[in-house]
Write a protein that holds these residues in place. Structure first.
Motif, PDB file in Angstrom:
ATOM      1  N   ILE A  94     -15.589  40.653  18.304  1.00 18.70           N
ATOM      2  CA  ILE A  94     -16.414  41.440  17.957  1.00 18.70           C
ATOM      3  C   ILE A  94     -16.059  42.299  16.595  1.00 18.70           C
ATOM      4  CG2 ILE A  94     -16.270  43.354  19.207  1.00 18.70           C
ATOM      5  CD1 ILE A  94     -19.415  41.563  17.977  1.00 18.70           C
ATOM      6  N   ALA A  95     -16.802  42.017  15.539  1.00 19.26           N
ATOM      7  CA  ALA A  95     -16.279  42.531  14.041  1.00 19.26           C
ATOM      8  C   ALA A  95     -17.102  44.005  14.102  1.00 19.26           C
ATOM      9  CB  ALA A  95     -16.808  41.895  12.901  1.00 19.26           C
ATOM     10  N   PRO A  96     -16.424  44.736  13.152  1.00 24.95           N
ATOM     11  CA  PRO A  96     -17.029  46.011  13.135  1.00 24.95           C
ATOM     12  C   PRO A  96     -18.319  46.113  12.814  1.00 24.95           C
ATOM     13  CG  PRO A  96     -14.768  46.146  12.113  1.00 24.95           C
ATOM     14  CD  PRO A  96     -15.027  44.761  12.516  1.00 24.95           C
ATOM     15  N   GLY A  97     -19.107  47.075  12.991  1.00 23.64           N
ATOM     16  CA  GLY A  97     -20.629  46.917  12.789  1.00 23.64           C
ATOM     17  C   GLY A  97     -21.422  46.150  13.580  1.00 23.64           C
ATOM     18  N   LYS A  98     -20.795  45.242  14.393  1.00 24.79           N
ATOM     19  CA  LYS A  98     -21.507  44.323  15.203  1.00 24.79           C
ATOM     20  C   LYS A  98     -21.555  44.904  16.577  1.00 24.79           C
ATOM     21  CE  LYS A  98     -22.173  41.779  11.869  1.00 24.79           C
ATOM     22  NZ  LYS A  98     -23.855  41.918  11.171  1.00 24.79           N
ATOM     23  N   THR A  99     -22.253  44.292  17.630  1.00 25.54           N
ATOM     24  CA  THR A  99     -22.656  44.699  18.847  1.00 25.54           C
ATOM     25  C   THR A  99     -22.323  43.606  19.839  1.00 25.54           C
ATOM     26  OG1 THR A  99     -23.976  46.408  18.178  1.00 25.54           O
ATOM     27  CG2 THR A  99     -24.119  45.905  20.516  1.00 25.54           C
ATOM     28  N   ILE A 100     -21.753  43.821  20.925  1.00 25.89           N
ATOM     29  CA  ILE A 100     -21.780  43.014  21.996  1.00 25.89           C
ATOM     30  C   ILE A 100     -22.801  43.628  22.957  1.00 25.89           C
ATOM     31  CG2 ILE A 100     -20.613  42.383  24.238  1.00 25.89           C
ATOM     32  CD1 ILE A 100     -17.571  43.031  22.699  1.00 25.89           C
ATOM     33  N   TYR A 101     -23.803  42.570  23.182  1.00 22.60           N
ATOM     34  CA  TYR A 101     -24.850  43.015  24.345  1.00 22.60           C
ATOM     35  C   TYR A 101     -24.738  42.427  25.583  1.00 22.60           C
ATOM     36  CZ  TYR A 101     -27.493  44.432  19.877  1.00 22.60           C
ATOM     37  OH  TYR A 101     -27.807  45.220  18.970  1.00 22.60           O
ATOM     38  N   LEU A 102     -24.768  43.293  26.571  1.00 26.38           N
ATOM     39  CA  LEU A 102     -24.409  42.893  27.785  1.00 26.38           C
ATOM     40  C   LEU A 102     -25.752  42.504  28.584  1.00 26.38           C
ATOM     41  CD1 LEU A 102     -21.875  44.817  27.102  1.00 26.38           C
ATOM     42  CD2 LEU A 102     -21.224  44.303  29.482  1.00 26.38           C
ATOM     43  N   ARG A 103     -25.914  41.294  29.093  1.00 27.44           N
ATOM     44  CA  ARG A 103     -27.056  41.016  29.918  1.00 27.44           C
ATOM     45  C   ARG A 103     -27.179  41.773  31.363  1.00 27.44           C
ATOM     46  NH1 ARG A 103     -30.526  37.047  27.939  1.00 27.44           N
ATOM     47  NH2 ARG A 103     -32.067  38.152  29.161  1.00 27.44           N
ATOM     48  N   GLY A 104     -28.267  42.135  31.813  1.00 27.15           N
ATOM     49  CA  GLY A 104     -28.257  42.707  33.088  1.00 27.15           C
ATOM     50  C   GLY A 104     -27.695  41.781  34.030  1.00 27.15           C
ATOM     51  N   GLY A 105     -27.022  42.521  35.258  1.00 26.11           N
ATOM     52  CA  GLY A 105     -26.706  41.830  36.412  1.00 26.11           C
ATOM     53  C   GLY A 105     -25.370  42.504  36.774  1.00 26.11           C
ATOM     54  N   ASN A 106     -24.721  41.834  37.786  1.00 26.20           N
ATOM     55  CA  ASN A 106     -23.553  42.402  38.310  1.00 26.20           C
ATOM     56  C   ASN A 106     -22.344  41.618  38.001  1.00 26.20           C
ATOM     57  OD1 ASN A 106     -22.513  44.450  40.552  1.00 26.20           O
ATOM     58  ND2 ASN A 106     -21.317  42.569  40.906  1.00 26.20           N
ATOM     59  N   TYR A 107     -21.419  42.146  37.165  1.00 28.17           N
ATOM     60  CA  TYR A 107     -20.003  41.616  36.682  1.00 28.17           C
ATOM     61  C   TYR A 107     -18.996  42.062  37.623  1.00 28.17           C
ATOM     62  CZ  TYR A 107     -22.626  41.018  32.249  1.00 28.17           C
ATOM     63  OH  TYR A 107     -23.595  40.859  31.336  1.00 28.17           O
ATOM     64  N   ALA A 108     -18.419  41.355  38.381  1.00 30.66           N
ATOM     65  CA  ALA A 108     -17.542  41.419  39.303  1.00 30.66           C
ATOM     66  C   ALA A 108     -15.979  41.214  38.886  1.00 30.66           C
ATOM     67  CB  ALA A 108     -17.645  40.793  40.512  1.00 30.66           C
ATOM     68  N   TYR A 109     -15.328  42.212  38.864  1.00 27.32           N
ATOM     69  CA  TYR A 109     -14.140  42.073  38.464  1.00 27.32           C
ATOM     70  C   TYR A 109     -12.978  42.742  39.370  1.00 27.32           C
ATOM     71  CZ  TYR A 109     -16.117  41.605  33.894  1.00 27.32           C
ATOM     72  OH  TYR A 109     -16.895  41.229  32.859  1.00 27.32           O
ATOM     73  N   SER A 110     -11.816  42.102  39.355  1.00 24.42           N
ATOM     74  CA  SER A 110     -10.557  42.535  40.148  1.00 24.42           C
ATOM     75  C   SER A 110      -9.670  43.139  39.418  1.00 24.42           C
ATOM     76  CB  SER A 110     -10.118  41.445  41.129  1.00 24.42           C
ATOM     77  OG  SER A 110      -9.551  40.334  40.357  1.00 24.42           O
ATOM     78  N   ALA A 131     -25.719  47.613  26.710  1.00 24.28           N
ATOM     79  CA  ALA A 131     -26.688  46.911  27.503  1.00 24.28           C
ATOM     80  C   ALA A 131     -27.735  46.473  26.485  1.00 24.28           C
ATOM     81  CB  ALA A 131     -27.458  48.192  28.572  1.00 24.28           C
ATOM     82  N   TYR A 132     -28.262  45.314  26.830  1.00 26.77           N
ATOM     83  CA  TYR A 132     -29.117  44.317  26.129  1.00 26.77           C
ATOM     84  C   TYR A 132     -30.628  45.122  26.811  1.00 26.77           C
ATOM     85  CZ  TYR A 132     -32.244  40.665  24.338  1.00 26.77           C
ATOM     86  OH  TYR A 132     -33.346  40.164  24.007  1.00 26.77           O
ATOM     87  N   GLY A 133     -31.244  45.817  25.701  1.00 29.26           N
ATOM     88  CA  GLY A 133     -32.476  46.223  25.958  1.00 29.26           C
ATOM     89  C   GLY A 133     -32.784  47.083  27.145  1.00 29.26           C
TER      90      GLY A 133
END
Length: 449
Positions: A94-110, A131-133
């Protein structure tokens, strides 16, 4: 012996830049800020061991635009809304001034997700993790083992906007911020096995000038965080041990954390921290989780504002503490000049205000029905504070608080979609109360509401 989360932390290296937040006037609950988030949608290893899921360096190939991430995203996808990528991949692109939009739901990480040191936006051109919307992305680290290396989301970069995320289940802190000039907005951290959201240095090698500074935590909620070893480490929010100046919490809620709501602890080994500002915030029922989990070591202060007899001049304004296990607001051996203005503390397990020593400044604070007497070392400016001492209300000008001064003493705490705290009539001064307009300067109310 230090608490587990007082031990030094390690991490990565990068530039430190400066920014200031611009405030606009407001009343409880919700201060307005200059919009630094124009890219947002409207709607035992070493304790900082890098996660194997994190790239060792920032990608030199930056995306041209915004990126989309989903629980079923694939690292080989381009990161469009119809072909989402993974969070780990997006963070490196991701570049400065830009956004990572995360869709809803469960992101499971270990494993820990880290925004690496040097992965920076810039002043007026933040990198976004949003978060997206109205969807709700949940970063779920319940697969981690309990341990100080196992944080959830680590933010070591500068100039990021993190908004609308839920982070739970981490083996240590849910969110740990080692970078500067970041805006964390409307996040929820809960059921982590150390403090929900904590600020501190990214590395034991970090100079004081690199300690996290000028971070804004806004409209956020931290609850039910509990360490399973002794119950004395997991707070709602913490800016302690190794933080620089200019960090602000505004309109944040800490409840049912096994230790304290806020912890601004200092220790002799690392010296003073930068002054922290807490505005329009609420701490209640800390010292136990919502299912009743507590230990003899669980402190249970609403706002703990010091440690090791080190002077730091924090600011706490328009905030509320009620029904915490121990004190509502406490200096915790900080002998400096903490300024407390228009705060309300009610029905805490010991003193509503516990400031045994120091040159603290008290303005328009309201204490009612504490279990023990208030301790108020410092200046009672213009005799504007109403204290609770010897089981009764007291004020040098004869102002007295009673239940009739409040519209309601029935707790009611909810949050709006934007994360702002809604209290209804709870602790609001009743029409006709002589506490209305009796503060300083003349015409200001006494208390937070």
């Amino acid at each position: 012996m230090f608490k587990r989360n007082e031990r030094p932390k390690n991490g990565f290296n990068a530039l430190r830049l400066g920014v200031s937040f611009v405030f606009a006037s407001s009343f409880l609950i919700g201060t307005a800020y200059a919009d630094t988030s124009s890219n947002a949608p409207s709607s035992s290893l070493s304790e900082e061991a890098a996660s194997a899921t994190d790239s060792s360096a920032i990608s030199t190939t930056l995306a041209a635009g915004d990126l989309y991430v989903a629980p079923n995203g694939n690292v080989s996808n381009p990161g469009t809304i119809s072909s989402p990528t993974t969070l780990e991949a997006a963070l490196t692109q991701i570049a400065p001034g830009k956004t990572i939009y995360l869709r809803g739901g469960n992101y499971a990480y270990s494993s820990t997700i880290t925004v690496q040191r040097g992965n920076n936006g810039s002043n007026g051109s933040l990198k976004g993790l949003v978060a997206y919307g109205s969807e709700k992305p949940v970063l779920d680290f319940s697969g981690q083992a309990f341990g100080s290396a196992n944080r959830g989301l680590q933010l070591f970069g500068d100039y990021w906007l993190v908004k609308g995320l839920e982070v739970k289940g981490a083996g240590d802190n849910g969110i740990y911020i080692g970078g500067s000039n970041n805006r964390i907005e409307n996040v929820e951290t809960h059921h982590n096995r150390d403090t929900g959201l904590q600020l501190g240095r990214y590395s034991t090698t970090a100079a004081n000038s690199e300690w996290p500074s000028n971070n804004l935590i806004l409209n956020s909620y931290s609850h039910d965080n509990a360490d399973p070893d002794n119950g004395e480490d997991a707070d709602g929010f913490a800016a302690k041990l190794t933080v620089g100046p200019g960090n602000v919490f505004d309109n944040c809620l800490a409840a049912y954390n096994v230790d304290d709501g806020w912890d601004l602890f200092t220790k002799a080994a690392t010296g003073p921290i930068g002054a922290v500002t807490i505005l329009n915030s609420v701490a209640h029922h800390n010292g136990q989780t919502s299912d009743g989990t507590s230990t003899a070591s669980s402190d249970g202060n609403g706002f703990k504002l010091g440690g090791d007899k080190i002077k730091v001049d924090h600011i706490v304004k328009n905030s509320i503490a009620f029904q915490n296990k121990k004190h509502g607001f406490t200096y915790n051996s900080n002998p400096g000049s903490i300024t407390l203005t228009n705060n309300t503390s009610w029905s805490n397990g010991e003193s509503n205000f516990a400031f045994d020593k120091g040159e603290h400044v008290f303005i328009n604070n309201l204490s009612f029905e504490g279990t023990a007497s208030d301790k108020t070392s410092g200046t009672d400016q213009d005799n504007s504070n109403v204290w609770w001492k010897s089981k009764k209300s007291t004020n040098a000008k004869g102002l007295l608080a009673s239940a009739a001064d409040f519209v309601s003493l029935v707790p009611s705490v909810t949050r709006s979609a934007d994360g702002s705290i809604q209290l209804g009539n709870f602790l609001k001064l009743a029409s006709g109360s002589d506490l209305i307009g009796s503060g300083t300067p003349s015409g200001n109310n006494i208390g937070a509401r």
